[in-house]
Design a protein around this motif. Structure first.
Motif, PDB file in Angstrom:
ATOM      1  N   ASP A  39       9.360  -6.306  -8.679  1.00 46.47           N
ATOM      2  CA  ASP A  39      10.069  -5.098  -8.262  1.00 46.47           C
ATOM      3  C   ASP A  39      10.711  -4.382  -9.444  1.00 46.47           C
ATOM      4  N   GLU A  40      11.311  -5.154 -10.344  1.00 48.03           N
ATOM      5  CA  GLU A  40      12.008  -4.526 -11.458  1.00 48.03           C
ATOM      6  C   GLU A  40      11.035  -3.885 -12.444  1.00 48.03           C
ATOM      7  N   VAL A  41       9.849  -4.482 -12.609  1.00 48.52           N
ATOM      8  CA  VAL A  41       8.845  -3.897 -13.498  1.00 48.52           C
ATOM      9  C   VAL A  41       8.237  -2.652 -12.859  1.00 48.52           C
ATOM     10  N   LEU A  42       8.012  -2.693 -11.558  1.00 46.82           N
ATOM     11  CA  LEU A  42       7.530  -1.507 -10.846  1.00 46.82           C
ATOM     12  C   LEU A  42       8.499  -0.346 -11.034  1.00 46.82           C
ATOM     13  N   GLU A  43       9.778  -0.600 -10.827  1.00 45.88           N
ATOM     14  CA  GLU A  43      10.773   0.461 -10.966  1.00 45.88           C
ATOM     15  C   GLU A  43      10.833   0.977 -12.400  1.00 45.88           C
ATOM     16  N   GLU A  44      10.726   0.078 -13.352  1.00 43.37           N
ATOM     17  CA  GLU A  44      10.724   0.482 -14.759  1.00 43.37           C
ATOM     18  C   GLU A  44       9.545   1.400 -15.062  1.00 43.37           C
ATOM     19  N   GLY A  45       8.375   1.047 -14.556  1.00 43.17           N
ATOM     20  CA  GLY A  45       7.185   1.866 -14.778  1.00 43.17           C
ATOM     21  C   GLY A  45       7.273   3.212 -14.086  1.00 43.17           C
ATOM     22  N   LEU A  46       7.753   3.234 -12.838  1.00 44.68           N
ATOM     23  CA  LEU A  46       7.890   4.495 -12.107  1.00 44.68           C
ATOM     24  C   LEU A  46       8.926   5.399 -12.772  1.00 44.68           C
ATOM     25  N   ALA A  47       9.954   4.808 -13.339  1.00 46.50           N
ATOM     26  CA  ALA A  47      10.958   5.602 -14.053  1.00 46.50           C
ATOM     27  C   ALA A  47      10.340   6.289 -15.272  1.00 46.50           C
ATOM     28  N   ILE A  48       9.391   5.605 -15.924  1.00 44.63           N
ATOM     29  CA  ILE A  48       8.706   6.216 -17.062  1.00 44.63           C
ATOM     30  C   ILE A  48       7.857   7.401 -16.592  1.00 44.63           C
ATOM     31  N   VAL A  49       7.127   7.229 -15.474  1.00 45.11           N
ATOM     32  CA  VAL A  49       6.339   8.332 -14.930  1.00 45.11           C
ATOM     33  C   VAL A  49       7.240   9.518 -14.614  1.00 45.11           C
ATOM     34  N   LYS A  59       5.963   1.980  -0.893  1.00 44.98           N
ATOM     35  CA  LYS A  59       6.906   2.323  -1.967  1.00 44.98           C
ATOM     36  C   LYS A  59       6.354   3.457  -2.824  1.00 44.98           C
ATOM     37  N   LEU A  60       5.088   3.357  -3.175  1.00 47.96           N
ATOM     38  CA  LEU A  60       4.481   4.393  -4.004  1.00 47.96           C
ATOM     39  C   LEU A  60       4.439   5.725  -3.260  1.00 47.96           C
ATOM     40  N   GLY A  61       4.055   5.684  -2.000  1.00 47.05           N
ATOM     41  CA  GLY A  61       3.983   6.910  -1.218  1.00 47.05           C
ATOM     42  C   GLY A  61       5.327   7.612  -1.126  1.00 47.05           C
ATOM     43  N   GLN A  62       6.388   6.843  -0.910  1.00 39.73           N
ATOM     44  CA  GLN A  62       7.727   7.432  -0.819  1.00 39.73           C
ATOM     45  C   GLN A  62       8.138   8.058  -2.144  1.00 39.73           C
ATOM     46  N   ARG A  63       7.858   7.359  -3.241  1.00 44.29           N
ATOM     47  CA  ARG A  63       8.244   7.891  -4.551  1.00 44.29           C
ATOM     48  C   ARG A  63       7.430   9.135  -4.901  1.00 44.29           C
ATOM     49  N   PHE A  64       6.142   9.101  -4.602  1.00 47.47           N
ATOM     50  CA  PHE A  64       5.295  10.262  -4.888  1.00 47.47           C
ATOM     51  C   PHE A  64       5.742  11.482  -4.089  1.00 47.47           C
ATOM     52  N   THR A  65       6.127  11.257  -2.831  1.00 46.59           N
ATOM     53  CA  THR A  65       6.595  12.362  -2.002  1.00 46.59           C
ATOM     54  C   THR A  65       7.855  12.986  -2.595  1.00 46.59           C
ATOM     55  N   GLN A  66       8.746  12.157  -3.116  1.00 49.35           N
ATOM     56  CA  GLN A  66       9.942  12.670  -3.786  1.00 49.35           C
ATOM     57  C   GLN A  66       9.546  13.532  -4.985  1.00 49.35           C
ATOM     58  N   TRP A  67       8.581  13.068  -5.753  1.00 43.03           N
ATOM     59  CA  TRP A  67       8.142  13.832  -6.920  1.00 43.03           C
ATOM     60  C   TRP A  67       7.486  15.157  -6.504  1.00 43.03           C
ATOM     61  N   GLN A  68       6.753  15.125  -5.414  1.00 44.76           N
ATOM     62  CA  GLN A  68       6.110  16.350  -4.943  1.00 44.76           C
ATOM     63  C   GLN A  68       7.145  17.401  -4.582  1.00 44.76           C
ATOM     64  N   LEU A  81      -3.694  11.416 -11.210  1.00 50.29           N
ATOM     65  CA  LEU A  81      -3.110  10.193 -11.730  1.00 50.29           C
ATOM     66  C   LEU A  81      -3.268   9.115 -10.668  1.00 50.29           C
ATOM     67  N   ARG A  82      -3.942   8.043 -11.027  1.00 50.07           N
ATOM     68  CA  ARG A  82      -4.171   6.948 -10.076  1.00 50.07           C
ATOM     69  C   ARG A  82      -3.351   5.734 -10.499  1.00 50.07           C
ATOM     70  N   PHE A  83      -2.972   4.948  -9.511  1.00 48.58           N
ATOM     71  CA  PHE A  83      -2.080   3.827  -9.752  1.00 48.58           C
ATOM     72  C   PHE A  83      -2.742   2.541  -9.274  1.00 48.58           C
ATOM     73  N   LEU A  84      -3.004   1.647 -10.222  1.00 49.76           N
ATOM     74  CA  LEU A  84      -3.701   0.393  -9.941  1.00 49.76           C
ATOM     75  C   LEU A  84      -2.949  -0.798 -10.534  1.00 49.76           C
ATOM     76  N   MET A  85      -1.628  -0.709 -10.516  1.00 50.24           N
ATOM     77  CA  MET A  85      -0.852  -1.859 -10.974  1.00 50.24           C
ATOM     78  C   MET A  85      -1.139  -3.072 -10.100  1.00 50.24           C
TER      79      MET A  85
END
Length: 423
Positions: free
Chosen positions: A404-414, A329-338, A394-398
């Motif tokens: 799932d909903e908290v992960l999405e909330e945090g990624l939306a903030i990033v 999930k993180l890899g896919q989101r990071f790729t979108q940001w890249q 930026l490193r991610f160690l959640m």
């Protein structure tokens, strides 16, 4: 007391070198969320710097620690031992992929584990030198500061470091060091500085932690194993940050198939209780004499109870598979940001040990933007932390157990922070 009052006390009584720059004070926490003393809710993408892979205050761990301290808090295990220590040793011996039969020593922190691993290697080989890597991080005790592959902020104010520590480049192509170059220069170090006949061990993180979350290629780790075997040196793998499920395996070294002689571990092995371990091949672990290893609080009963509970959670909640899924999930989101933001480069992850770099318009490391990102994220209710050779990662160690909903909330903030700085 509220945040403002506690900050006054911090500024008056806590040494500057040990004080947190944060102005919020944690009051309670649950899984991936912290509430400060003023009642503010904060999403945690740092996990105590990789300590909370199964989340804050996991009920099973809390119950195990409470039950243990009600019965026995301390004896010093070298005075009179207790079941927890030997039970943890048995479990870790079975889990850690060291060569042959593993034996275990428990201590209190990652730095202590690394210090003792070097002591054990010296006793086992009769040699003194240690080779470490650029960008590596092994602790804040005097010898581990000498082992670190980065000076600031760890060692710059503390005078001369211990000797017999030598360094080689870690393979990070994005920083201009290929695997071939890293191997060549390691051989050069053995020729020019650290004679193999005087070198006890090579110490490596299979994934650089503070150095930027760069995984070492399996072929590079195999090359180090071969070099150690050729010259009678021990291979010590530092899994303090990468161990206990962060990469989708119990230990990151398992991705390579390489079996080291010694492994150090700490952080998420006890979900917040202070404990660390060295696991190594029995003939090396037994090389030093009676009472040569240990410490007053090493392997405390409460911390051992926490480790045993953590290992049960790993089995019951399929933590390793969850780590792999989180990493995807993180890899896919990071790729979108890249693709979306010019400042994002070098997206990477091994399991859920995930990171990306922030760069300037001309693709140079942007430590200033990285610090500003962390500050803005905190203002928006998210703990985000940086690392890297140039402070631009930026490193991610959640917690791996993050909802799932908290992960999405945090990624939306990033994402909102990235967009704000891109505007």
């Amino acid at each position: 007391m509220n945040n403002a009052q506690l900050n006054e006390l911090k500024n008056k009584y806590v040494a500057n070198g040990a004080a947190s720059p944060a102005t919020q004070f944690a009051d309670r926490a649950e899984n991936s969320v912290i509430w400060d003393v003023d009642g503010n809710r904060i999403i945690d993408f740092a996990g105590g710097i990789g300590v909370l892979n199964i989340g804050h205050c996991h009920p099973k761990v809390v119950a195990a620690v409470q039950a243990q301290v009600a019965n026995l808090m301390h004896t010093c295990q070298i005075v009179i031992p207790y079941a927890g220590y030997v039970q943890v040793a048995e479990k870790l011996s079975q889990l850690a992929p060291v060569r042959g039969h593993g034996k275990v020593m428990l201590v209190n922190s990652g730095a202590e584990a690394l210090e003792n691993a070097v002591k054990i290697a010296r006793a086992a080989t009769g040699k003194n030198n240690v080779i470490c890597f650029d960008g590596g991080y092994h602790g804040r005790t005097l010898f581990t500061m000498a082992m670190n592959g980065k000076v600031a902020p760890y060692a710059g104010d503390f005078g001369t470091m211990p000797g017999n520590v030598f360094r080689a480049p870690y393979p990070v192509p994005s920083l201009g060091v290929s695997e071939e170059e890293a191997i060549r220069r390691l051989h050069t170090t053995l020729k020019t500085d650290a004679n193999p006949r005087d070198t006890a061990a090579i110490v490596i993180e299979p994934v650089l932690g503070e150095g930027g979350f760069h995984p070492a290629p399996a072929s590079f780790l195999k090359a180090i194993r071969d070099i150690c075997d050729e010259h009678g040196m021990l291979m010590i793998v530092d899994e303090v940050q990468s161990g206990f499920g962060r990469t989708g395996k119990m230990f990151a070294i398992e991705h390579s198939g390489v079996q080291p002689d010694l492994i150090t571990m700490a952080k998420s092995m006890a979900a917040g209780m202070p404990i660390s371990a060295i696991v190594g091949t029995d003939k090396y672990m037994d090389a030093s004499g009676p009472n040569s290893l240990g410490g007053t609080y090493s392997g405390s009963p409460a911390s051992c109870a926490a480790v045993l509970a953590v290992l049960e959670v790993f089995e019951e909640e399929n933590i390793l598979a969850r780590s792999m899924a989180l990493g995807e999930k993180l890899g896919q989101r990071f790729t979108q940001w890249q693709e979306q933001f010019a400042s994002v480069e070098n997206v990477r992850h091994l399991g859920s040990m995930a990171a990306f770099d922030l760069v300037t318009a001309d693709h140079k490391p942007d430590a200033e933007l990285t610090a500003a990102m962390c500050k803005l994220a905190r203002e928006k209710g998210l703990i985000l932390i940086a690392c890297g050779f140039y402070g631009n990662t930026l490193r991610f160690l959640m917690p791996v157990t993050i909802e799932d909903e908290v992960l999405e909330e945090g990624l939306a903030i990033v994402e909102a922070c990235l967009a704000e700085f891109a505007a």
